[in-house]
Design an enzyme around this catalytic site. Structure first.
Site, PDB file in Angstrom:
ATOM      1  N   GLY A   1       0.834  -1.199   0.000  1.00  0.00           N
ATOM      2  CA  GLY A   1       0.000   0.000   0.000  1.00  0.00           C
ATOM      3  C   GLY A   1       0.864   1.242   0.000  1.00  0.00           C
ATOM      4  O   GLY A   1       2.085   1.180   0.182  1.00  0.00           O
TER       5      GLY A   1
ATOM      6  N   PHE B   1       2.591   9.980   2.779  1.00  0.00           N
ATOM      7  CA  PHE B   1       3.876  10.149   3.438  1.00  0.00           C
ATOM      8  C   PHE B   1       4.755   8.904   3.419  1.00  0.00           C
ATOM      9  O   PHE B   1       5.941   8.983   3.716  1.00  0.00           O
ATOM     10  CB  PHE B   1       3.669  10.602   4.890  1.00  0.00           C
ATOM     11  CG  PHE B   1       2.942  11.903   5.008  1.00  0.00           C
ATOM     12  CD1 PHE B   1       3.583  13.096   4.751  1.00  0.00           C
ATOM     13  CD2 PHE B   1       1.601  11.934   5.349  1.00  0.00           C
ATOM     14  CE1 PHE B   1       2.914  14.302   4.842  1.00  0.00           C
ATOM     15  CE2 PHE B   1       0.918  13.132   5.442  1.00  0.00           C
ATOM     16  CZ  PHE B   1       1.580  14.324   5.186  1.00  0.00           C
TER      17      PHE B   1
ATOM     18  N   ASP C   1      -5.080   9.180  14.376  1.00  0.00           N
ATOM     19  CA  ASP C   1      -5.459   8.782  13.004  1.00  0.00           C
ATOM     20  C   ASP C   1      -6.015   7.363  12.989  1.00  0.00           C
ATOM     21  O   ASP C   1      -5.576   6.521  12.207  1.00  0.00           O
ATOM     22  CB  ASP C   1      -4.255   8.909  12.077  1.00  0.00           C
ATOM     23  CG  ASP C   1      -4.664   8.946  10.601  1.00  0.00           C
ATOM     24  OD1 ASP C   1      -5.802   9.365  10.313  1.00  0.00           O
ATOM     25  OD2 ASP C   1      -3.856   8.552   9.741  1.00  0.00           O
TER      26      ASP C   1
ATOM     27  N   GLU D   1       5.253   4.502   1.944  1.00  0.00           N
ATOM     28  CA  GLU D   1       4.810   3.313   1.227  1.00  0.00           C
ATOM     29  C   GLU D   1       5.121   2.101   2.095  1.00  0.00           C
ATOM     30  O   GLU D   1       6.060   2.111   2.892  1.00  0.00           O
ATOM     31  CB  GLU D   1       5.511   3.209  -0.132  1.00  0.00           C
ATOM     32  CG  GLU D   1       7.017   3.232  -0.087  1.00  0.00           C
ATOM     33  CD  GLU D   1       7.665   3.417  -1.460  1.00  0.00           C
ATOM     34  OE1 GLU D   1       7.185   4.274  -2.230  1.00  0.00           O
ATOM     35  OE2 GLU D   1       8.659   2.712  -1.747  1.00  0.00           O
ATOM     36  N   VAL D   2       4.293   1.069   1.945  1.00  0.00           N
ATOM     37  CA  VAL D   2       4.447  -0.129   2.773  1.00  0.00           C
ATOM     38  C   VAL D   2       4.710  -1.317   1.857  1.00  0.00           C
ATOM     39  O   VAL D   2       4.022  -1.500   0.843  1.00  0.00           O
ATOM     40  CB  VAL D   2       3.199  -0.380   3.635  1.00  0.00           C
ATOM     41  CG1 VAL D   2       3.404  -1.606   4.531  1.00  0.00           C
ATOM     42  CG2 VAL D   2       2.873   0.845   4.489  1.00  0.00           C
TER      43      VAL D   2
ATOM     44  N   GLY E   1       0.607   5.707   0.914  1.00  0.00           N
ATOM     45  CA  GLY E   1      -0.105   6.902   1.330  1.00  0.00           C
ATOM     46  C   GLY E   1       0.678   8.139   0.944  1.00  0.00           C
ATOM     47  O   GLY E   1       1.665   8.075   0.198  1.00  0.00           O
TER      48      GLY E   1
END
Length: 373
Positions: free
Chosen positions: A21, A25, A141, A27-28, A23
């Site tokens: 995934g 800020f 969050d 990456e995973v 976002g």
């Protein structure tokens, strides 16, 4: 285009496998550790200096202090050279089932009541450890994307992840600065009045309401997701049972309490929320066993079910991908030494399909215990 791709070596023992995934800020990636097997690696995208890297790795340091089964475990934190320069990263446990987004999408409309209550309880249990710090650590969050759903030998295990916005609250006011994801943001945060433990509780309430009703609280049908505005809080909030007749009176009460507009009227910390959910579960269990109940659970003492029709929604057939994952898992489980890999594949499958969850969850739980049947 990601900063690192499949086959890139992060260290002597760590190699990129595939992206999970991305976002704004970070990456995973799923990575393979030479000795420890699969892990997840969060790689920060917008870090240019060593000082910024250290600041971004504050998430890793916070996580390392919070040892709890409902918080994702941290393994390592470091920096790696990428085509864009030096970037910070940390590695954590890999949860094959993915996020709560995947579980919600699999059900399409409303997630079963008892599953939602269990998810809420485990999220609250994880957050309670952070809120109990001195001063408290607030997540800031809590969203569907930041809650991971996995399975171990005892069944489903929820992990709160992505403490990227987590911050220790001011020791005097117990407030932290406001950040987070708009749709899950508490009213006081939107007013720039700071983020508290009660603001995290609001976010858990939004998740619960969304899973139970397939709609955001205070959000009218037909509106675009991007149209969230402070004005929506002028509307009355209907209880989840208005949309979902499986929801009992106690769960209505608990969810509505998390969504009180005034944070002073919400459960002050996640621990209070977890306690309320456990009391409800005990009340339901007692009612199911025929124990007289004079409380306000709104369930039938004879059946332990909420009032109203107890009809079971039809379960859709699994998607092609979910079916393929389950078949691959069943085949792999018959090979010596492959039970862990088979369990990872089945974990993905059951979170993609309620049908496969009903059929294979007990088998998956046995596999996680190392039992092959």
């Amino acid at each position: 285009m990601t900063l690192l791709v499949s086959g890139d070596r992060v260290s002597d023992t760590l190699v990129i496998d595939r992206p999970l995934g991305e976002g704004a800020f970070a990456e995973v990636h799923r990575v393979r550790h030479e000795y420890l097997g699969w892990q997840a690696m969060k790689l920060f995208k917008r870090v240019a200096s060593l000082e910024e890297t250290r600041r971004m790795l504050d998430e890793a340091r916070l996580l390392s202090t919070l040892g709890h089964p409902n918080i994702v475990r941290l393994f390592d934190a470091n920096t790696v050279r990428t085509p864009e320069g030096l970037r910070g990263f940390f590695t954590m446990e890999y949860v094959a089932g993915g996020s709560l987004e995947r579980l919600a999408a699999a059900h399409k409309s409303m997630v079963p009541r008892d599953l939602v209550a269990e998810v809420m309880t485990q999220i609250a249990s994880g957050l309670a450890v952070a809120h109990d710090q001195d001063p408290p650590i607030v997540h800031r969050d809590v969203t569907l994307a930041n809650v991971l759903i996995g399975y171990d030998g005892s069944g489903m295990r929820v992990r709160v992840s992505d403490f990227g916005l987590a911050k220790r609250a001011d020791p005097f006011t117990h407030l932290a600065s406001a950040q987070g994801t708009y749709a899950f943001m508490a009213p006081e945060v939107m007013r720039n009045q700071g983020y508290s433990c009660a603001s995290d509780v609001w976010s858990v309430g939004v998740i619960a309401y969304l899973l139970l009703t397939n709609r955001f609280p205070f959000h009218q049908g037909g509106e675009e997701f991007s149209s969230f505005s402070f004005g929506r809080f002028n509307r009355s909030l209907l209880p989840p049972s208005s949309y979902n007749d499986e929801v009992d009176a106690d769960l209505d009460r608990i969810v509505l309490a998390t969504l009180e507009l005034d944070p002073q009227n919400r459960p002050a910390t996640a621990q209070f929320l977890a306690d309320a959910l456990r009391e409800r579960a005990e009340s339901l269990a007692g009612a199911a066993a025929g124990v007289p109940n004079s409380g306000t659970s709104g369930v039938s003492p004879a059946t332990g079910e909420p009032p109203g029709p107890a009809t079971r929604r039809p379960v859709r057939p699994p998607t092609e991908r979910a079916r393929r994952l389950a078949e691959e898992a069943l085949a792999l489980a018959r090979s010596p030494g492959e039970l862990d890999r088979a369990a990872d594949l089945m974990e993905e499958a059951v979170n993609l399909s309620p049908y496969l969850r009903d059929r294979y969850l007990s088998k998956l739980t046995l596999w996680r215990r190392g039992v092959m049947m």
